[in-house]
Write an enzyme that holds these catalytic residues in place. Sequence first.
Site, short mmCIF file in Angstrom:
data_model
loop_
_atom_site.label_atom_id
_atom_site.label_comp_id
_atom_site.label_asym_id
_atom_site.label_seq_id
_atom_site.Cartn_x
_atom_site.Cartn_y
_atom_site.Cartn_z
N ASP A 82 -18.62 7.45 -0.16
CA ASP A 82 -18.35 8.80 0.33
C ASP A 82 -17.76 8.77 1.74
OD1 ASP A 82 -19.15 10.64 -1.74
OD2 ASP A 82 -21.19 9.89 -1.44
N HIS B 145 -20.01 4.14 -5.51
CA HIS B 145 -19.38 5.36 -5.01
C HIS B 145 -19.44 5.38 -3.48
CE1 HIS B 145 -18.04 9.56 -5.51
NE2 HIS B 145 -18.88 9.88 -4.54
N MET C 277 -16.25 10.71 4.79
CA MET C 277 -16.24 12.07 5.36
C MET C 277 -15.71 12.04 6.78
SD MET C 277 -19.92 13.49 4.10
CE MET C 277 -20.59 13.08 2.48
N MET D 16 -13.36 12.76 1.40
CA MET D 16 -13.60 14.14 1.84
C MET D 16 -13.01 14.25 3.24
SD MET D 16 -17.45 14.27 0.35
CE MET D 16 -17.47 12.49 0.24
N MET E 81 -17.65 18.47 -8.43
CA MET E 81 -18.77 18.43 -7.49
C MET E 81 -19.89 19.32 -8.03
SD MET E 81 -17.87 16.35 -5.12
CE MET E 81 -19.44 16.51 -4.26
N HIS F 296 -14.38 8.21 -2.64
CA HIS F 296 -14.29 9.67 -2.65
C HIS F 296 -13.93 10.14 -1.25
CE1 HIS F 296 -16.80 13.66 -3.04
NE2 HIS F 296 -15.50 13.89 -2.91
N SER G 114 -24.13 6.39 -5.16
CA SER G 114 -23.47 6.60 -3.87
C SER G 114 -24.22 5.85 -2.78
CB SER G 114 -23.45 8.09 -3.53
OG SER G 114 -23.07 8.23 -2.17
#
Length: 216
Positions: A36, A34, A38, A69, A138, A67, A9
């Site tokens: 992330d 990866h 958010m 979120m 997760m 990913h 990540s």
Amino acid sequence: MTEILVAPSILSADFAYMGEAVKNLKKWGADWVHCDVMDGKFVPNITFGMPMVKALRKETDMTLDVHLMIDSPETYIPRFIEAGADVVTFHAETCAKVGETLDYIRAQGKKAGLVLNPDVEVDTIIPYAHKVDVVMLMGVFPGFGGQKFITSVLDKINKLKEISNGKFLIELDGGVTVSNVKEMVERGVDVVVAGSSVFGAPDPAQAVRDIKNCLH
Ligand code: DX5
Ligand code: ZN
């Protein structure tokens, strides 16, 4: 035996040198990058969005594992795909049209996936099992890198393996280390996300190798 894929990540990389970070990942032998994303609503942190994915796309030919979120991911997924995402995963509870959104991602030729927080039952993916290429468990509550793995998630791997029956990949995200990855892989994990345990390692290339060779 199938090969374990390692997806470091970039949340744990230096944000001032992201191009360098993805080039290093390739040198270190990692498989996916990866990313992330958010939004400060679904999770209590804000990271980056489509422009980062687009910028990374120019710097690497590695698989970009995005990913999400974020609330209402279906609003942004077309733009993440346009930016260069190869794998798009989201949390079902954030999305009003889960099945349709998975179908859309696949129709664009990308891998689609659902993510399960530590307190979400594995059975919730059953209605979508035929629409996913990956299901990500997760190992921590999302929002931050560097958290400790919640060991009760281990049993979920076995349950998910039964449901998948080889039809989708099982990914594990959060709290993965060189020391705990073996048990995850033995139970059926195919792809491991590792942020701090790769970028924070004294020798990141060695950390990637150790994770990939955890069964040997
Ligand atoms: C957590 C993120 C994870 C995290 C992983 O909200 O989704 O991908 O960055 O970091 P580590 O491997 O340090 O737990
Ligand atoms: Zn993640």
